[in-house]
Scaffold this motif. Structure first.
Motif, mmCIF file in Angstrom:
data_model
loop_
_atom_site.group_PDB
_atom_site.id
_atom_site.type_symbol
_atom_site.label_atom_id
_atom_site.label_comp_id
_atom_site.label_asym_id
_atom_site.label_seq_id
_atom_site.Cartn_x
_atom_site.Cartn_y
_atom_site.Cartn_z
ATOM 1 N N ILE A 13 46.372 -64.655 9.466
ATOM 2 C CA ILE A 13 45.621 -65.176 8.321
ATOM 3 C C ILE A 13 44.633 -64.141 7.776
ATOM 4 C CG2 ILE A 13 43.632 -66.260 9.424
ATOM 5 C CD1 ILE A 13 45.887 -67.942 6.865
ATOM 6 N N SER A 14 44.332 -63.112 8.589
ATOM 7 C CA SER A 14 43.359 -62.108 8.138
ATOM 8 C C SER A 14 43.881 -61.254 6.995
ATOM 9 C CB SER A 14 42.954 -61.209 9.308
ATOM 10 O OG SER A 14 44.057 -60.432 9.720
ATOM 11 N N ALA A 15 45.194 -61.168 6.876
ATOM 12 C CA ALA A 15 45.773 -60.377 5.791
ATOM 13 C C ALA A 15 45.854 -61.242 4.539
ATOM 14 C CB ALA A 15 47.149 -59.882 6.186
ATOM 15 N N THR A 16 44.825 -61.206 3.745
ATOM 16 C CA THR A 16 44.839 -61.963 2.500
ATOM 17 C C THR A 16 45.638 -61.194 1.468
ATOM 18 O OG1 THR A 16 42.784 -60.921 1.831
ATOM 19 C CG2 THR A 16 42.625 -63.023 2.973
ATOM 20 N N ASP A 17 46.442 -61.904 0.755
ATOM 21 C CA ASP A 17 47.322 -61.273 -0.215
ATOM 22 C C ASP A 17 46.734 -61.448 -1.616
ATOM 23 O OD1 ASP A 17 50.851 -61.604 -1.025
ATOM 24 O OD2 ASP A 17 49.486 -59.916 -1.120
ATOM 25 N N PRO A 18 46.228 -60.387 -2.215
ATOM 26 C CA PRO A 18 45.578 -60.509 -3.520
ATOM 27 C C PRO A 18 46.544 -60.424 -4.694
ATOM 28 C CG PRO A 18 45.278 -58.304 -2.708
ATOM 29 C CD PRO A 18 46.039 -59.055 -1.650
ATOM 30 N N VAL A 19 47.712 -61.043 -4.567
ATOM 31 C CA VAL A 19 48.671 -61.003 -5.663
ATOM 32 C C VAL A 19 48.087 -61.653 -6.912
ATOM 33 C CG1 VAL A 19 50.935 -61.851 -6.409
ATOM 34 C CG2 VAL A 19 50.650 -60.928 -4.124
ATOM 35 N N THR A 20 47.362 -62.738 -6.735
ATOM 36 C CA THR A 20 46.751 -63.417 -7.879
ATOM 37 C C THR A 20 45.743 -62.514 -8.568
ATOM 38 O OG1 THR A 20 46.984 -65.472 -6.636
ATOM 39 C CG2 THR A 20 45.584 -65.521 -8.576
ATOM 40 N N ILE A 21 44.935 -61.836 -7.787
ATOM 41 C CA ILE A 21 43.935 -60.936 -8.366
ATOM 42 C C ILE A 21 44.621 -59.790 -9.094
ATOM 43 C CG2 ILE A 21 42.079 -59.327 -7.783
ATOM 44 C CD1 ILE A 21 41.391 -61.232 -5.470
ATOM 45 N N LEU A 22 45.682 -59.241 -8.510
ATOM 46 C CA LEU A 22 46.397 -58.155 -9.167
ATOM 47 C C LEU A 22 47.060 -58.624 -10.458
ATOM 48 C CD1 LEU A 22 47.969 -56.383 -6.071
ATOM 49 C CD2 LEU A 22 46.005 -55.646 -7.415
ATOM 50 N N ALA A 23 47.557 -59.853 -10.472
ATOM 51 C CA ALA A 23 48.146 -60.395 -11.703
ATOM 52 C C ALA A 23 47.089 -60.565 -12.780
ATOM 53 C CB ALA A 23 48.831 -61.723 -11.409
ATOM 54 N N ILE A 24 45.902 -61.039 -12.394
ATOM 55 C CA ILE A 24 44.811 -61.177 -13.359
ATOM 56 C C ILE A 24 44.373 -59.807 -13.861
ATOM 57 C CG2 ILE A 24 42.392 -61.871 -13.603
ATOM 58 C CD1 ILE A 24 43.039 -64.196 -11.687
ATOM 59 N N PHE A 25 44.308 -58.838 -12.960
ATOM 60 C CA PHE A 25 43.960 -57.476 -13.361
ATOM 61 C C PHE A 25 44.956 -56.925 -14.377
ATOM 62 C CE2 PHE A 25 41.308 -55.970 -9.462
ATOM 63 C CZ PHE A 25 40.299 -56.832 -9.842
ATOM 64 N N SER A 26 46.232 -57.223 -14.182
ATOM 65 C CA SER A 26 47.245 -56.754 -15.133
ATOM 66 C C SER A 26 47.072 -57.412 -16.496
ATOM 67 C CB SER A 26 48.645 -57.049 -14.603
ATOM 68 O OG SER A 26 48.914 -56.276 -13.482
#
Length: 151
Positions: A13-26
């Protein structure tokens, strides 16, 4: 739930996946350096989780409780994988950077790209020889970082 199960859950669980943040950044067209930093941090988080999970699985006690020797062996395993990945990736990155910088490969872009792919693949083969399979993220990260830094 045993102590080993708790450690495994924490490592996963420690590996948070920032796919949402990267999509917002794009979508917001943020600075490419910020995007690269968040992406790099995500890759390293995933790599740490993979290595930590495998270390806990390898040295998890049969009783399911805390064992001091297993704890220290897991730490040694983690440090071994990280240091060997750093060495292999950095050495191959340096070799690639030296080959591309001090030769006329820039005049032949297809040959340069093929050499880069082959040198990247050679880090995988070296890891297979060192019995470090399954933990390729570190080596490729260090390979790319060093070769980009020195090129």
């Amino acid at each position: 739930m045993t102590f080993i199960d708790s450690l495994l859950f924490g490592a996963l669980i420690s590996a948070t996946d920032p796919v949402t943040i990267l999509a917002i950044f794009s979508d917001l067209h943020v600075d490419v350096n910020l995007y690269a930093l968040v992406f790099g941090e995500s890759v390293l988080n995933d790599a740490v989780a993979i290595v930590l999970t495998s270390a806990i699985e390898s040295y998890g006690g049969t009783s399911g409780g805390f064992e001091t020797s297993a704890f220290f062996l897991a730490i040694v395993n983690f440090l071994w994988i990280f240091s060997m990945s750093f060495i292999i990736g950095s050495v191959m990155g340096c070799l690639t950077a030296i080959l591309t910088k001090f030769t006329r490969l820039k005049d032949f872009p297809l040959l340069e790209a093929a050499l880069f792919v082959l040198m990247s693949y050679s880090t995988f083969l070296m890891a297979e020889a060192a019995d470090l399979t399954g933990k390729q993220i570190y080596r490729l990260f260090f390979f790319g970082f060093v070769s980009a830094l020195l090129s």
